[in-house]
Write a protein that holds these residues in place. Sequence first.
Motif, PDB file in Angstrom:
ATOM      1  N   TYR B  16       3.529  -2.605  -8.591  1.00 44.72           N
ATOM      2  CA  TYR B  16       4.429  -1.864  -7.696  1.00 44.72           C
ATOM      3  C   TYR B  16       5.777  -1.625  -8.371  1.00 44.72           C
ATOM      4  O   TYR B  16       6.449  -0.623  -8.081  1.00 44.72           O
ATOM      5  CB  TYR B  16       4.596  -2.610  -6.371  1.00 44.72           C
ATOM      6  CG  TYR B  16       3.326  -2.616  -5.524  1.00 44.72           C
ATOM      7  CD1 TYR B  16       2.261  -1.759  -5.820  1.00 44.72           C
ATOM      8  CD2 TYR B  16       3.190  -3.463  -4.429  1.00 44.72           C
ATOM      9  CE1 TYR B  16       1.107  -1.766  -5.069  1.00 44.72           C
ATOM     10  CE2 TYR B  16       2.024  -3.475  -3.657  1.00 44.72           C
ATOM     11  CZ  TYR B  16       0.990  -2.627  -3.985  1.00 44.72           C
ATOM     12  OH  TYR B  16      -0.156  -2.614  -3.228  1.00 44.72           O
ATOM     13  N   THR B  40      -3.944  -0.608  -8.319  1.00 49.92           N
ATOM     14  CA  THR B  40      -2.886  -0.554  -7.299  1.00 49.92           C
ATOM     15  C   THR B  40      -1.693   0.301  -7.737  1.00 49.92           C
ATOM     16  O   THR B  40      -0.905   0.717  -6.892  1.00 49.92           O
ATOM     17  CB  THR B  40      -2.421  -1.978  -6.905  1.00 49.92           C
ATOM     18  OG1 THR B  40      -2.086  -2.712  -8.087  1.00 49.92           O
ATOM     19  CG2 THR B  40      -3.506  -2.711  -6.134  1.00 49.92           C
ATOM     20  N   GLU B  43      -2.987   3.665  -6.524  1.00 49.70           N
ATOM     21  CA  GLU B  43      -2.966   3.675  -5.051  1.00 49.70           C
ATOM     22  C   GLU B  43      -1.543   3.855  -4.519  1.00 49.70           C
ATOM     23  O   GLU B  43      -1.293   4.648  -3.610  1.00 49.70           O
ATOM     24  CB  GLU B  43      -3.521   2.350  -4.520  1.00 49.70           C
ATOM     25  CG  GLU B  43      -5.027   2.262  -4.558  1.00 49.70           C
ATOM     26  CD  GLU B  43      -5.540   0.893  -4.097  1.00 49.70           C
ATOM     27  OE1 GLU B  43      -6.752   0.741  -4.016  1.00 49.70           O
ATOM     28  OE2 GLU B  43      -4.723  -0.022  -3.835  1.00 49.70           O
ATOM     29  N   LYS B  44      -0.622   3.096  -5.085  1.00 50.24           N
ATOM     30  CA  LYS B  44       0.755   3.151  -4.596  1.00 50.24           C
ATOM     31  C   LYS B  44       1.367   4.533  -4.849  1.00 50.24           C
ATOM     32  O   LYS B  44       2.072   5.077  -3.992  1.00 50.24           O
ATOM     33  CB  LYS B  44       1.597   2.059  -5.293  1.00 50.24           C
ATOM     34  CG  LYS B  44       2.977   1.867  -4.706  1.00 50.24           C
ATOM     35  CD  LYS B  44       2.896   1.160  -3.375  1.00 50.24           C
ATOM     36  CE  LYS B  44       4.259   0.895  -2.786  1.00 50.24           C
ATOM     37  NZ  LYS B  44       4.149   0.406  -1.392  1.00 50.24           N
ATOM     38  N   ASP B  47      -0.024   6.993  -2.464  1.00 52.17           N
ATOM     39  CA  ASP B  47       0.631   6.772  -1.182  1.00 52.17           C
ATOM     40  C   ASP B  47       2.031   7.403  -1.177  1.00 52.17           C
ATOM     41  O   ASP B  47       2.409   8.111  -0.234  1.00 52.17           O
ATOM     42  CB  ASP B  47       0.719   5.249  -0.970  1.00 52.17           C
ATOM     43  CG  ASP B  47       1.136   4.878   0.428  1.00 52.17           C
ATOM     44  OD1 ASP B  47       0.559   5.466   1.357  1.00 52.17           O
ATOM     45  OD2 ASP B  47       2.037   4.039   0.583  1.00 52.17           O
ATOM     46  N   ALA B  50       1.774  11.111  -0.995  1.00 51.51           N
ATOM     47  CA  ALA B  50       1.275  11.573   0.309  1.00 51.51           C
ATOM     48  C   ALA B  50       2.363  11.542   1.370  1.00 51.51           C
ATOM     49  O   ALA B  50       2.450  12.433   2.215  1.00 51.51           O
ATOM     50  CB  ALA B  50       0.089  10.706   0.749  1.00 51.51           C
ATOM     51  N   THR B  51       3.218  10.527   1.322  1.00 52.29           N
ATOM     52  CA  THR B  51       4.271  10.420   2.327  1.00 52.29           C
ATOM     53  C   THR B  51       5.496  11.265   1.986  1.00 52.29           C
ATOM     54  O   THR B  51       6.388  11.416   2.819  1.00 52.29           O
ATOM     55  CB  THR B  51       4.757   8.954   2.468  1.00 52.29           C
ATOM     56  OG1 THR B  51       5.276   8.526   1.190  1.00 52.29           O
ATOM     57  CG2 THR B  51       3.649   8.028   2.919  1.00 52.29           C
TER      58      THR B  51
END
Lengths: 193, 390
Positions: B16, B40, B43-44, B47, B50-51
């Motif tokens: 992260y 991850t 994935e992060k 995310d 997407a936001t």
Amino acid sequence: MIEIRIHGRGGQGGVVASEILAKAFFKEGKYIQAFPHFGVERRGAPVAAFVRVGEPGSLFVRTNIYEPDHIIVLDPTLLTAVNVMEGLKPGGWIVVNTPQDPEELVKEVGIPPMYKVATVDATAIALKHRLGSKMSPIVNTAILGAFSRAFGAPSLENLLAAIREEAPVKPEENAAAAKEAYESTKILIPQEV
Amino acid sequence: MKLIEKSQYTVLKGNYAVAHGVRLARVEVISAYPITPQTTIAEKLADMTATGELKARFITVESEHSAISAVIASSLAGARSFTATASQGLALMHEMLHWATGARAPVVMVNVNRALAPSWNIWTEQTDSLAQRDTGWIQIYNESNQEVLDTTILAFKIAERVYLPTMVVLDAFILSHTSEPVEIYPQELVDEFLPPYEHPNAINFDDPRAIGAFARPEYYMEFRYNIQKAHEEALRVFKEETELFADMFGRKYDTVEEFMLDDADYVLVLAGSTATTAKYAVAQLRERGEKVGIMRIKLFRPFPVEDVRRVLSGRKKVAVIDRNVSFGHSGIFYMETRAAMYGAKDRPPIFGYVAGLGGRDVRPQDIIDIYEDMKRREEPENIIWKGVRV
């Protein structure tokens, strides 16, 4: 440097518990490390997660934890299934999710008198707060309330703040479960310790 | 109020920390294919895109070969571009790693060090990234999650100044999945450090041109010469940018990190997160009166020959601890360190140790054992296996 090992079964939230506990200590100004047992996790299989806590600027290591200062056990069946006390230093806390009193647990499992024991019925508390299902209750936040009470740190306030930030779902329910566990923890400190 | 005071201290896993570095660098195109323990990161970032937290295009692909191909193209089109992988995924990218360098695409990639199969193993080892040594990528190794975030930001600055692709490397699980305190800087401060990316010859449909053209023997060698010159320039740029970074962000990095080296007769050399445990062990040895310190290699390509010579010349003995192996010879940092020291004045004997392959734990006692073993030995050996069962 304090080293804590968390024992659970895959899916119980042991890894998240390590992260919440580390964050709560971090809020108290400590330097921390939290990590899972680096493996391939399977639901239901015994798993472990680790937390290190120390002063900022002190030297840390990047290894597994072999001789923890304290252990947290999310599932009482692990007490006989795996050697959760392996390497545990004398005087350490054993914090267990069980409906039993510490005295009963010590007798049943044969915990040596060099350890301090705290028990809490985290499963009942989790179900009461609708955390997880009856078959698989999520007890990780409740058990941390018991650790905070037994060990005296992190403070309940910092623990609840960390739970609210880190809980993947139902932050308020998780915080309430930790608080209830904190208040209902039973403690046994043998005279030898 | 100074901008740096707007920083947020939080707790992050290494993967992260990468994602936040990428966000703060305002990356515009990401393409990645999931592989443990890199997943991850992808994935992060998916995310975040997407936001809308990160205004970037995330291109999903069917393989790592396609992921690197996509970001080479987007980089040449003038977009700041990023990918991440590990182990088998990096190996699959190999062909296109050369391509990125040849096309002078300043792509940044994070590689999470993981051992190569078979036998299948998801744990840390540096052989995957070191095996890409001759692809022309800048390679930077890291010890902590903070350093991972900082180096991700630095990597874009360096890559885009010299037009070389840059790989940021961190250890599987020991950093990627371990949570520790990290300072996340305010966007405005990172914007001051890292201006928007501009490619002077970006793809322009109104002014089409050929990319990756044919070069006959009378031209090809000059392109290769220019890549070598860019690496030499990268060494100077790395120094400049790490100094500027220290001024702005308060954290000083260098090509090599020196730990307890004043008056040290003996030096342990290593790279990556094993250095944390080694520092702990060396502090214990110091308490016993042993004159020992650590040189941690951060920059692997371009290799910081002058700094390595400056630090190691005149010492009694040096042990290089490699979490990697080049079969048929030795550990790779050992090989590089020895090559750099050849011809240096007051060159100490250098001993090569291999430890911790496939994620086997390297504990403080292992470091102390290696130190004591080196002290006892008279003749250097290329490859001494620590803790192997034979």
